[in-house]
Scaffold this motif. Structure first.
Motif, mmCIF file in Angstrom:
data_model
loop_
_atom_site.group_PDB
_atom_site.id
_atom_site.type_symbol
_atom_site.label_atom_id
_atom_site.label_comp_id
_atom_site.label_asym_id
_atom_site.label_seq_id
_atom_site.Cartn_x
_atom_site.Cartn_y
_atom_site.Cartn_z
ATOM 1 N N GLY A 137 0.911 -1.236 0.059
ATOM 2 C CA GLY A 137 0.080 0.089 -0.054
ATOM 3 C C GLY A 137 0.835 1.244 0.061
ATOM 4 N N THR A 138 2.071 1.134 0.731
ATOM 5 C CA THR A 138 2.691 2.402 0.779
ATOM 6 C C THR A 138 3.015 3.188 -0.523
ATOM 7 O OG1 THR A 138 3.899 1.031 2.659
ATOM 8 C CG2 THR A 138 4.834 3.235 2.035
ATOM 9 N N PHE A 139 3.396 2.513 -1.337
ATOM 10 C CA PHE A 139 3.894 3.358 -2.632
ATOM 11 C C PHE A 139 2.754 2.859 -3.753
ATOM 12 C CE2 PHE A 139 7.849 2.912 -0.436
ATOM 13 C CZ PHE A 139 7.954 4.115 0.041
ATOM 14 N N GLY A 140 1.592 2.539 -3.355
ATOM 15 C CA GLY A 140 0.474 1.902 -4.392
ATOM 16 C C GLY A 140 -0.003 3.044 -5.221
ATOM 17 N N SER A 141 -0.114 4.320 -4.579
ATOM 18 C CA SER A 141 -0.796 5.286 -5.460
ATOM 19 C C SER A 141 0.288 5.938 -6.633
ATOM 20 C CB SER A 141 -1.043 6.592 -4.565
ATOM 21 O OG SER A 141 0.012 6.937 -3.734
ATOM 22 N N ILE A 142 1.706 5.825 -6.126
ATOM 23 C CA ILE A 142 2.778 6.242 -6.939
ATOM 24 C C ILE A 142 2.669 5.338 -8.175
ATOM 25 C CG2 ILE A 142 5.270 6.445 -7.671
ATOM 26 C CD1 ILE A 142 5.561 7.164 -4.668
ATOM 27 N N VAL A 143 2.652 4.105 -8.073
ATOM 28 C CA VAL A 143 2.494 2.922 -8.998
ATOM 29 C C VAL A 143 1.033 3.232 -9.714
ATOM 30 C CG1 VAL A 143 2.303 0.299 -9.346
ATOM 31 C CG2 VAL A 143 4.152 1.554 -7.910
ATOM 32 N N THR A 144 0.242 3.082 -9.193
ATOM 33 C CA THR A 144 -1.085 3.295 -9.921
ATOM 34 C C THR A 144 -0.987 4.516 -10.706
ATOM 35 O OG1 THR A 144 -2.089 2.069 -7.998
ATOM 36 C CG2 THR A 144 -3.635 3.204 -9.717
ATOM 37 N N ASN A 145 -0.525 5.522 -10.229
ATOM 38 C CA ASN A 145 -0.414 6.765 -10.974
ATOM 39 C C ASN A 145 0.309 6.497 -12.288
ATOM 40 O OD1 ASN A 145 0.860 9.871 -11.747
ATOM 41 N ND2 ASN A 145 -1.101 10.094 -10.654
ATOM 42 N N LEU A 146 1.618 6.191 -12.130
ATOM 43 C CA LEU A 146 2.670 5.928 -13.135
ATOM 44 C C LEU A 146 1.938 5.052 -14.254
ATOM 45 C CD1 LEU A 146 6.077 5.310 -11.578
ATOM 46 C CD2 LEU A 146 5.176 7.092 -13.323
ATOM 47 N N VAL A 147 1.189 3.895 -13.802
ATOM 48 C CA VAL A 147 0.740 2.975 -14.987
ATOM 49 C C VAL A 147 -0.506 3.372 -15.574
ATOM 50 C CG1 VAL A 147 0.018 0.553 -15.257
ATOM 51 C CG2 VAL A 147 2.056 1.060 -13.969
ATOM 52 N N THR A 148 -1.306 4.402 -15.009
ATOM 53 C CA THR A 148 -2.718 4.556 -15.563
ATOM 54 C C THR A 148 -2.742 6.127 -16.044
ATOM 55 O OG1 THR A 148 -3.681 5.308 -13.395
ATOM 56 C CG2 THR A 148 -3.688 2.988 -14.116
ATOM 57 N N VAL A 149 -2.035 7.059 -15.195
ATOM 58 C CA VAL A 149 -2.019 8.388 -15.609
ATOM 59 C C VAL A 149 -0.790 9.014 -16.201
ATOM 60 C CG1 VAL A 149 -2.900 10.607 -15.084
ATOM 61 C CG2 VAL A 149 -3.873 8.799 -13.855
ATOM 62 N N ASP A 150 0.218 9.062 -15.427
ATOM 63 C CA ASP A 150 1.561 9.514 -15.706
ATOM 64 C C ASP A 150 1.354 10.707 -16.679
ATOM 65 O OD1 ASP A 150 4.231 9.615 -16.140
ATOM 66 O OD2 ASP A 150 4.248 8.040 -17.888
ATOM 67 N N ARG A 151 1.021 11.766 -15.990
ATOM 68 C CA ARG A 151 0.525 13.087 -16.737
ATOM 69 C C ARG A 151 1.784 13.524 -17.468
ATOM 70 N NH1 ARG A 151 -0.849 18.735 -13.818
ATOM 71 N NH2 ARG A 151 -0.613 19.970 -15.506
ATOM 72 N N PHE A 152 2.956 13.288 -16.840
ATOM 73 C CA PHE A 152 4.254 13.927 -17.360
ATOM 74 C C PHE A 152 5.201 12.727 -18.010
ATOM 75 C CE2 PHE A 152 2.696 16.590 -14.009
ATOM 76 C CZ PHE A 152 2.859 17.692 -14.733
ATOM 77 N N MET A 153 4.388 11.871 -18.310
ATOM 78 C CA MET A 153 5.117 10.641 -19.644
ATOM 79 C C MET A 153 6.546 10.355 -19.166
ATOM 80 S SD MET A 153 3.744 12.591 -23.073
ATOM 81 C CE MET A 153 2.045 12.704 -23.212
ATOM 82 N N ALA A 154 6.633 10.007 -17.811
ATOM 83 C CA ALA A 154 7.866 9.372 -17.711
ATOM 84 C C ALA A 154 7.972 7.998 -18.390
ATOM 85 C CB ALA A 154 8.159 8.923 -16.000
ATOM 86 N N LEU A 155 6.964 7.247 -18.568
ATOM 87 C CA LEU A 155 7.223 5.862 -19.014
ATOM 88 C C LEU A 155 7.404 6.022 -20.491
ATOM 89 C CD1 LEU A 155 6.220 4.974 -16.299
ATOM 90 C CD2 LEU A 155 4.482 3.582 -17.279
ATOM 91 N N ALA A 156 6.872 6.948 -21.049
ATOM 92 C CA ALA A 156 7.230 7.158 -22.553
ATOM 93 C C ALA A 156 8.736 7.559 -22.901
ATOM 94 C CB ALA A 156 6.529 8.219 -23.257
ATOM 95 N N ASP A 157 9.201 8.154 -22.012
ATOM 96 C CA ASP A 157 10.885 8.643 -22.121
ATOM 97 C C ASP A 157 11.720 7.525 -21.403
ATOM 98 O OD1 ASP A 157 10.431 10.403 -23.715
ATOM 99 O OD2 ASP A 157 10.447 12.142 -22.074
ATOM 100 N N TYR A 158 11.235 6.596 -20.745
ATOM 101 C CA TYR A 158 11.986 5.670 -19.859
ATOM 102 C C TYR A 158 13.137 4.904 -20.711
ATOM 103 C CZ TYR A 158 13.171 1.285 -17.548
ATOM 104 O OH TYR A 158 13.878 0.338 -17.005
ATOM 105 N N ALA A 159 12.465 4.479 -21.864
ATOM 106 C CA ALA A 159 13.628 3.463 -22.846
ATOM 107 C C ALA A 159 14.694 4.366 -23.070
ATOM 108 C CB ALA A 159 12.861 2.989 -23.954
ATOM 109 N N SER A 160 14.407 5.507 -23.661
ATOM 110 C CA SER A 160 15.221 6.380 -24.242
ATOM 111 C C SER A 160 16.294 6.937 -23.275
ATOM 112 C CB SER A 160 14.595 7.873 -24.987
ATOM 113 O OG SER A 160 15.404 8.806 -25.185
ATOM 114 N N TYR A 161 15.812 7.326 -21.896
ATOM 115 C CA TYR A 161 16.442 7.603 -20.724
ATOM 116 C C TYR A 161 17.573 6.501 -20.290
ATOM 117 C CZ TYR A 161 17.747 9.437 -15.978
ATOM 118 O OH TYR A 161 18.175 9.908 -14.829
#
Ligand code: 7GP
Length: 834
Positions: free
Chosen positions: A759-783
């Motif tokens: 639970g502790t970091f659940g909301s960070i994970v959910t946010n990343l996987v479902t919303v990710d307003r600032f597209m960290a996942l989209a730039d991950y591979a390139s990073y």
């Protein structure tokens, strides 16, 4: 430019040559005498019985005496030459410690050091006693501090106006890895740098109603009948130029009750009621709002804003210009630079002064006002644009609201004329928004009133024109301009990195301190193996000093001989500290799952520094996660110490001065189009770190100057971001399709870093996987790819050093002296005074 000036544009001169008449040249003996005098007469103690605080205060006082003679001289000259000046209006000044800077500016560093030694004292210990005035949040406040330093150094008359918060930015502590805020009691042990002038108190009104009346000439006029008031007490601070004898003024306002306490109530025995008024008034300058890049729509905040600009306008008009001055000519003597929208209420305030108090007719007043303001925008986040509800404004500043309405009416008439029949445009451009509630858009008011509007880096200024204020830039294209930010090389190179400064000066002389473009002369030294080796020695020494500081400060031990990878800035989702974490967690996960041999990993220290706004929950959870990952990874023997994570609490200017000179890699990884400029990026470059960064803010300009081969670029460009946004962004697809990414996110979600609690970091994970307003996942591979390039490059020590030297050599453009020159040419028209 208004009028000619005498002498060279920005003459660097020695303080002794520029000393006011009657001041003896400083000697070690003289300094010792003065210091001991201050100790006995001001602190009332003997050297033997004195505390470190006594010694610090006496030393500061000695330097202050030396400066104040020059300060008085500067003001005297200004009163006779009456130059046009800049009034920088800023709710924040993130000054950093003053003593070192003032010793540097006066050329007294060596003399003071020797003098302290003769007294048996270590000047470093005394300097460490100073609590930095943290009267700002981050970039915007630090920029203001760099700008006033540059203006003084360039001999440009400037008054910085702002607020003297009793409590600055909170002191950050971590309890179980979570941020806990402590009050910043920066004044507790005394502030030797301020000059209080209660005799120059200014009364500032609030509330009440407006009424119309007929004046002596039979003209119907409006006046404000306020309900309550407070006093503004000016506190002056000296802003010395570097070795040029000029000392400008920073004037910060403190609020006090008009009557200390009501004697009648006091005599009736109600002591609590009697002091209530005082408490109420003093609340106005009690504390800095710890918001960064997001406004706080609180009434007290609006009170602060009006309080300081009303004090400042009155001060400039009545005390600097005086009663004889013809205010029709106001723009010949001043430009008010609005540091973001916080001081924009100054616009209707100037109108009120001219129309209600000085008898100008409206058009006359507006013609003057429009020439006296310019506006700098520091953000692109739509939610960060300040908006004040009409009911709140009407309650606190009824006359100002009325003035804003009239400005808006006349402005919209102008729009109608330019675009007949375009009612949608009228609604879009109205200073007063109707939805969701009636509110005043302060950025629009600033744009309508300002003679110029600027962004803080090329990309930002372009997006400001095209995306934030497109209707306005269509109407007034000539109003829009860019001034790329800069940082002061005095504090962030000469003072913070003495080793590198001396190395540079030994190669090209000392002229670079006031003419940073001269660092170009270092380019050939990038090819010089001996110079590179000396350059590396400096880095190594800076790292050792940093280690000492972190051990003493926080008990943190970094890995020896590791690459130093640093991400320091406010905690904000758009800046993407989580992307940095995903990199670390990926490496860690690959190691512990046996897919990556730690012996093949370049040993790295990852250092974070970041405060979260106390009400920004996601940011606070990210801080918690950084600490949790840190303690887990640091303790895991499978990692073999190749990954070390350090998160010293309470990142501030003082710590920045230690961290930046030691860094190898600078993390500037915001989503493209989100970071207005960044200034940390410039400080790292100047100190010989290489940047891993997106094409955002001033990174664009840094990369253009250092060349692709000396910069690790990754991620989507701003147009690509816009395209993906338009198409519809789904972070889930990146999560599903990238094994390493999924592994890292799942490890966080599994509770691995939180004692098994999912639970502790659940909301960070959910946010990343479902919303990710600032597209960290989209730039991950390139990073991740870019980080691999970093590893390879770092392995070639000589090549890396070559790049680092070239980064320094090509950082001259990012001096705030250059920014000031651009403001002067494009916006202010203020020549040097003398
Ligand atoms: C910052 C920007 O985020 C940063 O990119 C820029 O370098 C800096 O201003 C100086 O221009 N903005 C703030 O600090 C801030 O609080 C609120 O913006 C409007």
């Amino acid at each position: 430019h208004a009028g000619p000036h005498v002498g060279p544009m920005f003459p660097p001169t020695h303080p002794v040559a520029n000393a006011p008449v009657g001041t003896p040249p400083p000697t070690v003996d003289g300094f010792v005498r003065e210091f001991l005098h201050e100790l006995t007469s001001n602190q009332g103690v003997s050297l033997e019985r004195s505390t470190v605080n006594d010694q610090y205060l006496a030393l500061a006082q000695t330097v202050r005496n030396y400066l104040s003679a020059r300060w008085i001289e500067t003001q005297k000259k200004q009163r006779t030459t009456r130059p046009k000046g800049v009034a920088y209006l800023s709710a924040e000044y993130l000054l950093g410690r003053q003593l070192g800077n003032n010793l540097l500016a006066t050329g007294l560093i060596d003399i003071a050091e020797e003098a302290m030694k003769q007294c048996g004292l270590d000047i470093a210990v005394l300097r460490a006693q100073e609590v930095e005035p943290g009267l700002g949040n981050g970039g915007l406040g630090r920029l203001a501090a760099c700008f006033v330093d540059s203006l003084a150094t360039m001999n440009v008359p400037c008054i910085g106006y702002g607020l003297r918060y009793e409590y600055g930015i909170f002191r950050q502590t971590f309890v179980d890895g979570q941020q806990v805020e402590q009050p910043d009691t920066w004044l507790a042990l005394g502030c030797p740098w301020e000059f209080a002038h209660p005799e120059h108190a200014i009364q500032i009104d609030f509330g009440g109603t407006i009424e119309t009346y007929v004046d002596a000439d039979g003209v119907e006029r409006t006046r404000w009948v306020p309900e309550w008031n407070v006093l503004g007490i000016p506190y002056n601070y000296m802003v010395p130029g570097y070795l040029n004898g000029r000392v400008n003024t920073l004037r910060l306002w403190s609020a006090e009750a008009t009557k200390a306490f009501d004697l009648a109530i006091f005599n009736s025995g109600d002591y609590a009621q009697a002091v209530r008024a005082q408490t109420f008034a003093e609340n106005i300058t009690k504390v800095l709002y710890p918001e960064d890049s997001t406004p706080q729509g609180k009434e007290l905040r609006l009170q602060q804003q009006y309080f300081f600009v009303a004090c400042s306008l009155r001060d400039y008009i009545e005390r600097v210009l005086g009663p004889e001055f013809d205010l029709h000519e106001l723009d010949s003597r001043i430009i008010f630079q609005l540091n973001d929208t916080h001081p924009v209420i100054a616009v209707p305030e100037l109108m009120r002064i001219l129309v209600d108090l000085k008898g100008f007719d409206w058009d006359e007043a507006w013609a003057v006002t429009k020439k006296c303001f310019a506006y700098t925008c520091h953000t692109l986040l739509p939610e960060a644009l300040e908006v004040w509800p009409v009911d709140l404004l009407g309650r606190l500043l009824p006359r100002h609201l009325e003035i804003i309405y009239r400005i808006n009416e006349e402005f919209l008439d102008e729009v109608r004329e330019a675009f007949p029949g375009d009612e949608m445009r009228i609604r879009r451009m109205s200073i007063v928004a109707e939805h969701p509630a009636r509110a005043v858009r302060m950025a629009y008011l600033a744009t309508v009133a300002g003679c110029k509007v600027n962004g803080v880096a090329e990309l930002h200024s372009q997006l400001l024109r095209d995306k934030v204020l497109p209707d306005f830039s269509q109407l007034w294209p000539e109003k829009f301009t860019n001034v790329t930010n800069g940082v002061t090389p005095r504090r962030f190179l000469r003072l913070a990195n003495r080793g590198l400064s001396e190395l540079i000066s030994s190669a090209i002389g000392t002229g670079w301190v006031t003419d940073l473009e001269r660092l170009r002369e270092l380019e050939p030294y990038a090819e010089d193996a001996e110079f590179r080796s000396a350059f590396r020695d400096v880095k190594t020494r800076n790292k050792a000093k940093l280690n000492e500081v972190l051990i003493a400060r926080d008990g943190i031990e970094l890995g020896q001989d590791h690459m130093l990878d640093v991400m320091v800035k406010r905690l904000h989702e758009y800046k993407r500290q989580t992307l940095k974490l995903l990199h670390i967690v990926t490496l860690y996960n690959e190691i512990i799952s046996g897919r990556l041999d730690p012996k093949t990993v370049t040993p790295r220290n990852f250092v974070f520094g970041a405060k979260a706004a106390p009400g920004y929950l996601m940011a606070k959870q990210i801080i918690h996660l950084i600490n949790a990952v840190g303690s887990t990874v640091n303790a895991d023997e499978r990692v073999g110490g190749v990954l070390k994570i350090a998160f010293p609490p309470n990142y501030n200017v003082t710590l920045a001065e230690k961290l930046i000179p030691a860094a190898d890699l600078s993390e500037q990884i915001s989503l493209a189009g989100m970071e207005a400029s960044g200034t940390g990026n410039m400080k790292f470059q100047m100190n010989g770190a290489l940047t891993i960064g997106t094409d955002d803010g001033a990174n664009v300009e840094i990369r253009r100057l250092v060349g692709d081969e000396n910069f690790f670029l990754f991620g989507m460009s701003e147009p690509e971001v816009a395209e993906l946004q338009a198409k519809g962004y789904d972070p889930g697809t990146y999560y599903e399709s990238d094994r390493r990414l999924r592994g890292a996110i799942d490890l966080i979600g599994s509770g691995h870093f939180s004692g098994g609690d999912r639970g502790t970091f659940g909301s960070i994970v959910t946010n990343l996987v479902t919303v990710d307003r600032f597209m960290a996942l989209a730039d991950y591979a390139s990073y991740m790819d870019a980080q691999e390039r970093v590893e390879k490059a770092y392995a070639d020590t000589e090549e890396w050093t070559r790049s680092a030297v070239l980064n320094v050599a090509r950082s001259g453009y990012f001096s705030s002296d250059r920014s000031m020159r651009d403001y002067i040419q494009r916006i202010w028209g203020t020549p040097p005074a003398f």
